[in-house]
Write an enzyme that holds these catalytic residues in place. Structure first.
Site, PDB file in Angstrom:
ATOM      1  N   HIS A  82      79.059-110.486 -26.212  1.00  0.00           N
ATOM      2  CA  HIS A  82      79.134-109.217 -26.941  1.00  0.00           C
ATOM      3  C   HIS A  82      79.274-109.508 -28.420  1.00  0.00           C
ATOM      4  O   HIS A  82      79.973-110.443 -28.814  1.00  0.00           O
ATOM      5  CB  HIS A  82      80.319-108.381 -26.452  1.00  0.00           C
ATOM      6  CG  HIS A  82      80.152-106.917 -26.731  1.00  0.00           C
ATOM      7  ND1 HIS A  82      79.474-106.072 -25.878  1.00  0.00           N
ATOM      8  CD2 HIS A  82      80.541-106.151 -27.781  1.00  0.00           C
ATOM      9  CE1 HIS A  82      79.481-104.847 -26.385  1.00  0.00           C
ATOM     10  NE2 HIS A  82      80.115-104.875 -27.546  1.00  0.00           N
ATOM     11  N   ASP A 161      85.844 -95.830 -23.156  1.00  0.00           N
ATOM     12  CA  ASP A 161      85.141 -96.458 -24.281  1.00  0.00           C
ATOM     13  C   ASP A 161      83.890 -95.657 -24.633  1.00  0.00           C
ATOM     14  O   ASP A 161      83.557 -95.505 -25.808  1.00  0.00           O
ATOM     15  CB  ASP A 161      84.769 -97.915 -23.991  1.00  0.00           C
ATOM     16  CG  ASP A 161      84.070 -98.540 -25.195  1.00  0.00           C
ATOM     17  OD1 ASP A 161      84.677 -98.551 -26.279  1.00  0.00           O
ATOM     18  OD2 ASP A 161      82.917 -98.970 -25.077  1.00  0.00           O
ATOM     19  N   ARG A 168      84.056 -92.514 -32.607  1.00  0.00           N
ATOM     20  CA  ARG A 168      84.343 -93.407 -33.741  1.00  0.00           C
ATOM     21  C   ARG A 168      83.121 -93.548 -34.630  1.00  0.00           C
ATOM     22  O   ARG A 168      83.226 -93.622 -35.857  1.00  0.00           O
ATOM     23  CB  ARG A 168      84.790 -94.787 -33.232  1.00  0.00           C
ATOM     24  CG  ARG A 168      86.202 -94.782 -32.636  1.00  0.00           C
ATOM     25  CD  ARG A 168      86.472 -96.071 -31.877  1.00  0.00           C
ATOM     26  NE  ARG A 168      86.370 -97.233 -32.716  1.00  0.00           N
ATOM     27  CZ  ARG A 168      85.840 -98.410 -32.325  1.00  0.00           C
ATOM     28  NH1 ARG A 168      85.357 -98.561 -31.108  1.00  0.00           N
ATOM     29  NH2 ARG A 168      85.792 -99.424 -33.148  1.00  0.00           N
ATOM     30  N   SER A 183      87.837-101.835 -27.603  1.00  0.00           N
ATOM     31  CA  SER A 183      86.538-101.316 -27.163  1.00  0.00           C
ATOM     32  C   SER A 183      85.728-102.427 -26.493  1.00  0.00           C
ATOM     33  O   SER A 183      85.203-102.262 -25.384  1.00  0.00           O
ATOM     34  CB  SER A 183      85.784-100.764 -28.390  1.00  0.00           C
ATOM     35  OG  SER A 183      84.424-100.597 -28.124  1.00  0.00           O
ATOM     36  N   LYS A 187      85.384-103.087 -22.048  1.00  0.00           N
ATOM     37  CA  LYS A 187      84.057-103.089 -21.388  1.00  0.00           C
ATOM     38  C   LYS A 187      83.810-104.413 -20.686  1.00  0.00           C
ATOM     39  O   LYS A 187      83.349-104.476 -19.568  1.00  0.00           O
ATOM     40  CB  LYS A 187      82.947-102.960 -22.437  1.00  0.00           C
ATOM     41  CG  LYS A 187      82.642-101.580 -22.892  1.00  0.00           C
ATOM     42  CD  LYS A 187      81.309-101.528 -23.619  1.00  0.00           C
ATOM     43  CE  LYS A 187      81.329-102.127 -25.014  1.00  0.00           C
ATOM     44  NZ  LYS A 187      82.029-101.380 -26.024  1.00  0.00           N
TER      45      LYS A 187
HETATM   46  N1  URA Z   1      81.067-103.218 -30.326  1.00  0.00           N
HETATM   47  C1  URA Z   1      81.790-102.461 -29.458  1.00  0.00           C
HETATM   48  O1  URA Z   1      81.484-102.417 -28.274  1.00  0.00           O
HETATM   49  N2  URA Z   1      82.837-101.786 -29.922  1.00  0.00           N
HETATM   50  C2  URA Z   1      83.211-101.809 -31.218  1.00  0.00           C
HETATM   51  O2  URA Z   1      84.171-101.161 -31.552  1.00  0.00           O
HETATM   52  C3  URA Z   1      82.464-102.596 -32.118  1.00  0.00           C
HETATM   53  C4  URA Z   1      81.379-103.284 -31.647  1.00  0.00           C
END
Ligand code: URA
Length: 430
Positions: A82, A161, A168, A183, A187
Protein backbone atom coordinates in the site's frame (compact mmCIF):
# COMPACT_ATOMS: atom_id res chain seq x y z
CA UNK A 1 -21.77 9.40 24.41
CA UNK A 2 -22.03 13.09 23.67
CA UNK A 3 -20.39 13.71 20.26
CA UNK A 4 -20.14 17.47 20.78
CA UNK A 5 -18.22 17.01 24.04
CA UNK A 6 -15.79 14.59 22.40
CA UNK A 7 -15.21 16.97 19.47
CA UNK A 8 -14.55 19.83 21.88
CA UNK A 9 -12.22 17.71 24.00
CA UNK A 10 -10.16 16.73 20.96
CA UNK A 11 -10.20 20.31 19.69
CA UNK A 12 -8.73 21.41 23.04
CA UNK A 13 -5.97 18.81 22.89
CA UNK A 14 -7.33 16.41 25.49
CA UNK A 15 -6.56 12.71 25.30
CA UNK A 16 -9.70 10.64 24.93
CA UNK A 17 -10.16 7.26 26.56
CA UNK A 18 -10.04 4.31 24.11
CA UNK A 19 -13.72 3.54 24.79
CA UNK A 20 -14.65 7.13 23.93
CA UNK A 21 -12.89 6.78 20.57
CA UNK A 22 -14.66 3.46 19.97
CA UNK A 23 -18.04 4.92 20.92
CA UNK A 24 -17.60 7.96 18.67
CA UNK A 25 -16.73 5.89 15.60
CA UNK A 26 -19.37 3.24 16.33
CA UNK A 27 -21.87 6.10 16.67
CA UNK A 28 -20.89 7.34 13.22
CA UNK A 29 -21.57 3.95 11.68
CA UNK A 30 -24.92 3.78 13.49
CA UNK A 31 -25.94 7.27 12.34
CA UNK A 32 -25.82 8.79 15.84
CA UNK A 33 -22.79 10.90 14.93
CA UNK A 34 -23.56 13.07 11.90
CA UNK A 35 -21.31 13.57 8.87
CA UNK A 36 -20.55 17.20 9.88
CA UNK A 37 -19.63 16.11 13.40
CA UNK A 38 -17.23 13.52 12.04
CA UNK A 39 -15.69 16.16 9.73
CA UNK A 40 -15.15 18.45 12.73
CA UNK A 41 -13.66 15.63 14.78
CA UNK A 42 -11.29 14.63 11.96
CA UNK A 43 -10.09 18.23 11.66
CA UNK A 44 -9.46 18.29 15.42
CA UNK A 45 -7.36 15.13 15.00
CA UNK A 46 -5.42 16.72 12.12
CA UNK A 47 -4.60 19.68 14.38
CA UNK A 48 -4.07 17.90 17.72
CA UNK A 49 -2.99 14.37 16.76
CA UNK A 50 -3.78 11.19 18.66
CA UNK A 51 -1.88 9.51 21.46
CA UNK A 52 -0.74 5.87 21.10
CA UNK A 53 -3.76 4.42 22.95
CA UNK A 54 -6.17 6.60 20.99
CA UNK A 55 -4.54 5.45 17.73
CA UNK A 56 -4.79 1.79 18.74
CA UNK A 57 -8.47 2.29 19.55
CA UNK A 58 -9.03 3.92 16.17
CA UNK A 59 -7.28 1.10 14.29
CA UNK A 60 -9.37 -1.46 16.22
CA UNK A 61 -12.63 0.37 15.49
CA UNK A 62 -11.81 0.65 11.80
CA UNK A 63 -10.54 -2.90 11.44
CA UNK A 64 -13.54 -4.45 13.22
CA UNK A 65 -16.11 -2.29 11.45
CA UNK A 66 -16.25 -5.15 8.92
CA UNK A 67 -14.99 -8.69 8.36
CA UNK A 68 -11.38 -9.65 8.99
CA UNK A 69 -10.58 -12.19 6.32
CA UNK A 70 -9.00 -15.53 6.91
CA UNK A 71 -7.59 -16.57 3.56
CA UNK A 72 -5.49 -19.45 4.86
CA UNK A 73 -7.49 -21.79 2.58
CA UNK A 74 -5.62 -20.27 -0.37
CA UNK A 75 -2.38 -21.85 0.86
CA UNK A 76 0.96 -20.12 0.50
CA UNK A 77 1.96 -16.53 1.16
CA UNK A 78 -0.48 -13.62 0.88
CA UNK A 79 1.36 -10.34 0.55
CA UNK A 80 0.09 -6.87 -0.33
CA UNK A 81 1.50 -3.38 -0.82
CA UNK A 82 0.00 0.00 0.00
CA UNK A 83 1.19 3.50 -0.79
CA UNK A 84 0.62 6.56 1.35
CA UNK A 85 -0.45 8.35 -1.83
CA UNK A 86 1.20 10.35 -4.54
CA UNK A 87 0.79 11.98 -7.93
CA UNK A 88 1.18 9.66 -10.91
CA UNK A 89 1.45 6.67 -8.58
CA UNK A 90 0.18 3.82 -10.73
CA UNK A 91 2.52 1.25 -9.16
CA UNK A 92 -0.25 -1.03 -7.83
CA UNK A 93 -1.58 -1.68 -11.33
CA UNK A 94 1.75 -3.15 -12.36
CA UNK A 95 2.82 -4.64 -9.06
CA UNK A 96 -0.25 -6.72 -8.15
CA UNK A 97 -0.30 -8.89 -11.32
CA UNK A 98 3.50 -9.06 -11.35
CA UNK A 99 3.71 -10.44 -7.82
CA UNK A 100 0.78 -12.81 -8.40
CA UNK A 101 2.56 -14.15 -11.47
CA UNK A 102 5.49 -15.09 -9.25
CA UNK A 103 3.22 -17.35 -7.16
CA UNK A 104 2.17 -15.02 -4.33
CA UNK A 105 -1.47 -14.28 -3.51
CA UNK A 106 -2.19 -10.55 -3.66
CA UNK A 107 -5.56 -9.69 -2.07
CA UNK A 108 -5.40 -5.95 -2.73
CA UNK A 109 -7.88 -3.50 -1.23
CA UNK A 110 -7.28 0.02 -2.52
CA UNK A 111 -8.89 3.44 -2.37
CA UNK A 112 -10.21 6.12 -4.66
CA UNK A 113 -8.54 9.44 -5.35
CA UNK A 114 -7.71 11.16 -2.10
CA UNK A 115 -7.20 14.94 -2.01
CA UNK A 116 -4.76 15.86 -4.76
CA UNK A 117 -3.61 12.24 -5.27
CA UNK A 118 -5.12 9.68 -7.62
CA UNK A 119 -6.54 6.38 -6.37
CA UNK A 120 -6.06 2.87 -7.70
CA UNK A 121 -9.83 2.21 -7.86
CA UNK A 122 -10.50 5.23 -10.06
CA UNK A 123 -7.64 4.18 -12.33
CA UNK A 124 -8.90 0.60 -12.66
CA UNK A 125 -12.42 1.83 -13.33
CA UNK A 126 -11.08 3.81 -16.29
CA UNK A 127 -10.95 0.39 -17.98
CA UNK A 128 -14.42 -0.04 -19.51
CA UNK A 129 -16.47 -2.52 -17.46
CA UNK A 130 -13.88 -3.08 -14.71
CA UNK A 131 -15.64 -3.77 -11.37
CA UNK A 132 -13.94 -3.06 -8.06
CA UNK A 133 -17.08 -3.51 -5.92
CA UNK A 134 -16.87 -7.30 -5.68
CA UNK A 135 -18.56 -9.30 -2.95
CA UNK A 136 -16.33 -11.06 -0.46
CA UNK A 137 -17.35 -14.37 -2.01
CA UNK A 138 -16.29 -13.27 -5.49
CA UNK A 139 -13.05 -11.77 -4.11
CA UNK A 140 -12.15 -15.15 -2.61
CA UNK A 141 -13.07 -16.99 -5.82
CA UNK A 142 -10.86 -14.73 -7.93
CA UNK A 143 -7.95 -15.04 -5.52
CA UNK A 144 -8.32 -18.81 -5.64
CA UNK A 145 -8.42 -18.82 -9.44
CA UNK A 146 -5.88 -16.11 -10.34
CA UNK A 147 -4.02 -15.24 -7.12
CA UNK A 148 -4.87 -11.55 -7.59
CA UNK A 149 -7.96 -9.40 -7.19
CA UNK A 150 -8.20 -5.65 -6.67
CA UNK A 151 -11.19 -4.26 -4.84
CA UNK A 152 -12.32 -1.28 -2.77
CA UNK A 153 -13.52 -1.06 0.79
CA UNK A 154 -17.05 -2.51 0.92
CA UNK A 155 -19.97 -2.82 3.33
CA UNK A 156 -18.36 -6.13 4.28
CA UNK A 157 -14.68 -5.17 4.66
CA UNK A 158 -13.39 -1.89 6.11
CA UNK A 159 -16.71 -0.01 5.75
CA UNK A 160 -15.59 2.63 8.23
CA UNK A 161 -12.50 3.40 6.18
CA UNK A 162 -14.64 3.64 3.07
CA UNK A 163 -16.76 6.41 4.59
CA UNK A 164 -13.95 8.24 6.38
CA UNK A 165 -11.69 8.08 3.34
CA UNK A 166 -14.31 9.75 1.13
CA UNK A 167 -15.05 12.37 3.78
CA UNK A 168 -11.40 13.17 4.48
CA UNK A 169 -10.71 13.61 0.78
CA UNK A 170 -13.12 16.56 0.53
CA UNK A 171 -12.65 18.17 3.96
CA UNK A 172 -8.89 18.81 4.01
CA UNK A 173 -8.40 16.12 6.66
CA UNK A 174 -6.06 13.68 4.93
CA UNK A 175 -2.69 15.00 6.10
CA UNK A 176 -2.57 13.43 9.54
CA UNK A 177 -0.19 10.75 10.69
CA UNK A 178 -2.72 8.87 12.86
CA UNK A 179 -5.53 9.13 10.30
CA UNK A 180 -3.32 7.87 7.47
CA UNK A 181 -1.90 5.07 9.63
CA UNK A 182 -5.32 3.90 10.79
CA UNK A 183 -6.84 4.13 7.32
CA UNK A 184 -4.10 2.11 5.66
CA UNK A 185 -3.48 -0.42 8.40
CA UNK A 186 -7.16 -1.18 9.08
CA UNK A 187 -7.69 -2.06 5.40
CA UNK A 188 -4.52 -4.10 5.16
CA UNK A 189 -5.05 -5.98 8.42
CA UNK A 190 -8.55 -6.93 7.25
CA UNK A 191 -7.03 -8.70 4.23
CA UNK A 192 -5.67 -11.65 6.23
CA UNK A 193 -2.09 -11.17 4.99
CA UNK A 194 1.12 -13.01 5.77
CA UNK A 195 3.18 -9.95 4.79
CA UNK A 196 2.77 -6.27 3.96
CA UNK A 197 4.98 -3.76 2.15
CA UNK A 198 4.37 -0.03 2.60
CA UNK A 199 5.45 2.58 0.07
CA UNK A 200 5.81 5.74 2.14
CA UNK A 201 6.02 8.79 -0.10
CA UNK A 202 8.28 11.73 0.76
CA UNK A 203 8.17 15.22 -0.77
CA UNK A 204 5.71 17.99 -1.60
CA UNK A 205 3.37 15.66 -3.51
CA UNK A 206 2.94 13.43 -0.44
CA UNK A 207 0.49 14.09 2.37
CA UNK A 208 3.35 14.23 4.88
CA UNK A 209 6.00 15.93 2.79
CA UNK A 210 8.78 16.12 5.35
CA UNK A 211 11.24 13.21 5.52
CA UNK A 212 11.22 13.04 9.31
CA UNK A 213 7.41 12.86 9.39
CA UNK A 214 7.42 10.22 6.65
CA UNK A 215 9.88 8.11 8.66
CA UNK A 216 7.68 8.42 11.74
CA UNK A 217 4.66 7.41 9.66
CA UNK A 218 6.56 4.40 8.32
CA UNK A 219 7.65 3.34 11.82
CA UNK A 220 4.13 3.79 13.22
CA UNK A 221 2.55 1.62 10.53
CA UNK A 222 5.23 -1.06 10.80
CA UNK A 223 4.63 -1.21 14.58
CA UNK A 224 0.88 -1.55 14.05
CA UNK A 225 1.36 -4.33 11.49
CA UNK A 226 3.84 -6.25 13.61
CA UNK A 227 1.60 -5.75 16.68
CA UNK A 228 -1.12 -7.65 14.81
CA UNK A 229 1.36 -10.37 13.82
CA UNK A 230 1.78 -9.31 10.16
CA UNK A 231 5.43 -8.99 9.08
CA UNK A 232 5.54 -5.46 7.69
CA UNK A 233 8.26 -3.65 5.76
CA UNK A 234 8.30 0.03 4.72
CA UNK A 235 10.29 1.71 1.96
CA UNK A 236 10.48 5.47 1.48
CA UNK A 237 10.22 6.68 -2.12
CA UNK A 238 10.41 10.13 -3.66
CA UNK A 239 7.24 12.15 -4.23
CA UNK A 240 8.94 15.49 -4.85
CA UNK A 241 8.09 15.08 -8.55
CA UNK A 242 5.28 13.13 -10.24
CA UNK A 243 5.99 9.42 -10.67
CA UNK A 244 6.27 8.55 -14.36
CA UNK A 245 5.09 10.90 -17.06
CA UNK A 246 1.32 10.78 -16.66
CA UNK A 247 -1.22 11.94 -14.06
CA UNK A 248 -4.91 11.19 -14.61
CA UNK A 249 -6.79 7.91 -14.52
CA UNK A 250 -6.91 6.48 -18.06
CA UNK A 251 -3.56 8.05 -18.93
CA UNK A 252 -2.00 6.27 -15.96
CA UNK A 253 -3.51 2.94 -17.00
CA UNK A 254 -1.85 3.42 -20.38
CA UNK A 255 1.52 4.04 -18.72
CA UNK A 256 1.07 1.06 -16.39
CA UNK A 257 0.48 -1.10 -19.48
CA UNK A 258 3.75 0.17 -20.96
CA UNK A 259 5.56 -0.82 -17.78
CA UNK A 260 3.90 -4.26 -17.88
CA UNK A 261 5.26 -4.61 -21.41
CA UNK A 262 8.80 -3.99 -20.12
CA UNK A 263 8.73 -0.42 -21.44
CA UNK A 264 7.67 2.92 -19.99
CA UNK A 265 9.47 5.33 -17.69
CA UNK A 266 12.43 4.15 -15.68
CA UNK A 267 11.29 5.66 -12.34
CA UNK A 268 7.98 3.78 -12.42
CA UNK A 269 9.77 0.53 -13.19
CA UNK A 270 12.37 1.04 -10.47
CA UNK A 271 9.84 1.78 -7.73
CA UNK A 272 7.73 -1.18 -8.85
CA UNK A 273 10.55 -3.73 -8.90
CA UNK A 274 11.93 -2.45 -5.59
CA UNK A 275 8.58 -2.99 -3.87
CA UNK A 276 8.02 -6.32 -5.64
CA UNK A 277 11.40 -7.49 -4.36
CA UNK A 278 10.40 -6.66 -0.77
CA UNK A 279 7.20 -8.64 -1.29
CA UNK A 280 9.15 -11.63 -2.64
CA UNK A 281 11.43 -11.58 0.40
CA UNK A 282 8.42 -11.45 2.75
CA UNK A 283 6.89 -14.36 0.81
CA UNK A 284 10.14 -16.36 1.22
CA UNK A 285 10.52 -16.52 -2.54
CA UNK A 286 13.85 -14.71 -2.52
CA UNK A 287 16.54 -14.50 0.13
CA UNK A 288 17.59 -10.94 -0.78
CA UNK A 289 15.96 -7.86 -2.33
CA UNK A 290 18.60 -8.00 -5.11
CA UNK A 291 17.40 -11.46 -6.16
CA UNK A 292 13.83 -10.17 -5.95
CA UNK A 293 14.62 -7.25 -8.26
CA UNK A 294 16.05 -9.65 -10.87
CA UNK A 295 12.92 -11.85 -10.61
CA UNK A 296 10.59 -8.84 -10.98
CA UNK A 297 12.48 -7.48 -13.98
CA UNK A 298 12.36 -10.85 -15.73
CA UNK A 299 8.59 -11.09 -15.16
CA UNK A 300 8.08 -7.66 -16.72
CA UNK A 301 10.39 -8.24 -19.65
CA UNK A 302 8.96 -11.64 -20.57
CA UNK A 303 5.40 -10.26 -20.80
CA UNK A 304 3.93 -12.77 -18.31
CA UNK A 305 3.00 -10.03 -15.82
CA UNK A 306 1.06 -8.36 -18.63
CA UNK A 307 -0.81 -11.61 -19.28
CA UNK A 308 -1.72 -11.84 -15.58
CA UNK A 309 -3.05 -8.27 -15.80
CA UNK A 310 -5.18 -9.24 -18.80
CA UNK A 311 -6.58 -12.21 -16.87
CA UNK A 312 -7.42 -9.98 -13.92
CA UNK A 313 -9.13 -7.40 -16.13
CA UNK A 314 -11.27 -10.10 -17.76
CA UNK A 315 -12.10 -11.70 -14.40
CA UNK A 316 -13.27 -8.37 -12.97
CA UNK A 317 -15.53 -7.59 -15.90
CA UNK A 318 -13.19 -5.22 -17.74
CA UNK A 319 -12.50 -5.09 -21.46
CA UNK A 320 -9.31 -7.14 -21.94
CA UNK A 321 -8.85 -5.58 -25.41
CA UNK A 322 -7.44 -2.43 -23.78
CA UNK A 323 -4.33 -4.41 -22.92
CA UNK A 324 -3.31 -4.60 -26.58
CA UNK A 325 -5.15 -1.50 -27.68
CA UNK A 326 -4.97 1.25 -25.01
CA UNK A 327 -6.66 3.51 -27.60
CA UNK A 328 -9.90 1.92 -26.31
CA UNK A 329 -9.47 3.65 -22.95
CA UNK A 330 -11.61 6.79 -22.48
CA UNK A 331 -10.16 9.74 -24.39
CA UNK A 332 -10.62 13.43 -23.70
CA UNK A 333 -12.01 15.53 -26.56
CA UNK A 334 -9.31 18.21 -26.24
CA UNK A 335 -5.57 17.47 -26.13
CA UNK A 336 -3.37 20.53 -25.81
CA UNK A 337 0.39 20.55 -26.14
CA UNK A 338 2.20 22.83 -23.72
CA UNK A 339 5.55 24.04 -25.06
CA UNK A 340 8.13 26.26 -23.37
CA UNK A 341 8.68 29.64 -25.01
CA UNK A 342 12.34 29.86 -23.99
CA UNK A 343 15.16 27.45 -23.23
CA UNK A 344 15.35 26.20 -19.64
CA UNK A 345 16.55 23.35 -17.50
CA UNK A 346 13.65 21.87 -15.58
CA UNK A 347 14.44 21.28 -11.91
CA UNK A 348 11.05 19.62 -11.48
CA UNK A 349 7.32 19.89 -12.02
CA UNK A 350 5.94 20.46 -8.53
CA UNK A 351 3.79 17.36 -7.97
CA UNK A 352 1.08 18.77 -5.68
CA UNK A 353 0.32 21.48 -8.25
CA UNK A 354 0.06 18.81 -10.97
CA UNK A 355 -2.21 16.66 -8.77
CA UNK A 356 -4.46 19.59 -7.91
CA UNK A 357 -4.67 20.47 -11.60
CA UNK A 358 -5.85 16.92 -12.39
CA UNK A 359 -8.61 17.32 -9.80
CA UNK A 360 -9.59 20.71 -11.32
CA UNK A 361 -9.78 19.10 -14.75
CA UNK A 362 -12.36 16.67 -13.31
CA UNK A 363 -10.04 13.73 -12.66
CA UNK A 364 -10.65 13.83 -8.88
CA UNK A 365 -13.31 14.95 -6.43
CA UNK A 366 -13.91 18.31 -4.74
CA UNK A 367 -17.25 17.20 -3.26
CA UNK A 368 -18.49 13.80 -2.05
CA UNK A 369 -20.98 13.60 -4.91
CA UNK A 370 -18.52 14.42 -7.72
CA UNK A 371 -18.11 11.87 -10.51
CA UNK A 372 -14.57 11.39 -11.77
CA UNK A 373 -13.77 11.88 -15.45
CA UNK A 374 -11.41 9.02 -16.33
CA UNK A 375 -10.08 10.67 -19.50
CA UNK A 376 -8.60 13.94 -18.23
CA UNK A 377 -5.12 14.70 -16.93
CA UNK A 378 -1.60 15.15 -18.20
CA UNK A 379 0.83 13.03 -20.17
CA UNK A 380 4.31 13.40 -21.64
CA UNK A 381 5.28 15.34 -18.52
CA UNK A 382 8.93 16.38 -18.73
CA UNK A 383 11.03 14.59 -16.10
CA UNK A 384 13.25 16.45 -13.61
CA UNK A 385 16.55 17.67 -15.03
CA UNK A 386 15.29 17.85 -18.64
CA UNK A 387 17.01 20.48 -20.76
CA UNK A 388 14.23 22.09 -22.82
CA UNK A 389 14.93 24.29 -25.83
CA UNK A 390 12.43 26.97 -26.80
CA UNK A 391 9.40 25.20 -28.33
CA UNK A 392 10.03 21.86 -26.62
CA UNK A 393 7.17 19.98 -25.01
CA UNK A 394 6.61 20.40 -21.27
CA UNK A 395 3.60 18.11 -21.27
CA UNK A 396 0.12 17.64 -22.74
CA UNK A 397 -3.22 18.50 -21.14
CA UNK A 398 -6.20 16.20 -21.74
CA UNK A 399 -9.39 18.14 -21.03
CA UNK A 400 -13.16 18.14 -21.48
CA UNK A 401 -13.20 21.47 -23.31
CA UNK A 402 -10.98 24.32 -24.50
CA UNK A 403 -11.50 26.44 -21.36
CA UNK A 404 -10.39 23.57 -19.09
CA UNK A 405 -7.44 22.88 -21.39
CA UNK A 406 -6.33 26.52 -21.10
CA UNK A 407 -6.60 26.35 -17.30
CA UNK A 408 -4.69 23.06 -17.30
CA UNK A 409 -1.97 24.64 -19.41
CA UNK A 410 -1.69 27.53 -16.93
CA UNK A 411 -1.45 25.11 -14.02
CA UNK A 412 1.26 23.08 -15.74
CA UNK A 413 3.30 26.20 -16.49
CA UNK A 414 2.89 27.30 -12.86
CA UNK A 415 4.20 23.89 -11.72
CA UNK A 416 7.56 24.52 -13.42
CA UNK A 417 10.49 25.00 -11.04
CA UNK A 418 13.87 25.86 -12.53
CA UNK A 419 15.74 25.70 -9.27
CA UNK A 420 15.26 24.41 -5.77
CA UNK A 421 16.55 21.98 -3.19
CA UNK A 422 18.20 18.79 -4.44
CA UNK A 423 15.57 16.15 -5.09
CA UNK A 424 15.39 12.99 -2.99
CA UNK A 425 16.87 9.85 -4.47
CA UNK A 426 14.00 7.88 -6.04
CA UNK A 427 14.37 5.15 -3.40
CA UNK A 428 15.50 6.63 -0.10
CA UNK A 429 18.01 4.68 2.00
CA UNK A 430 16.55 3.02 5.13
N1 URA B 1 -3.99 5.72 1.58
C1 URA B 1 -5.02 5.31 2.38
O1 URA B 1 -5.55 4.23 2.18
N2 URA B 1 -5.40 6.11 3.37
C2 URA B 1 -4.83 7.30 3.62
O2 URA B 1 -5.25 7.96 4.54
C3 URA B 1 -3.77 7.73 2.80
C4 URA B 1 -3.38 6.92 1.76
Amino acid sequence: MNPVRLIEAKRDGETLAPDEISAFFAGYLEGVVEEYQMAAFLMAVVLQGLGPDELQALVRSMLHSGAVLNLAELGGPRVDKHSTGGVGDKVSLVLAPLVAEAGVHVPMMSGRGLGHTGGTLDKLEAIPGFRTDLSLKRFRELLGAHRVAMIGQTDEIAPLDRRLYALRSVTGTVASLPLISASIMSKKLAEGLTGLVLDVKVGSGAFLSDETDARTLARTMVEIGEGYGVPTRARLTAMDRPLGRTAGNALEVREALECLRGEGPDDLRRVTVTLAAEMFVLADLDATPEAGVARAEALLDSGVALERFRTMVRAQGGAPEVVDDPGRLPRAPVVREVRVDRGLTLHRLEPRAVGEAVVELGGGRLRLSDAVDPAVGFDELAPPGTRLASGDLLGRVHARNEADARRGEGALRDAVEEEGEALHPLILPD
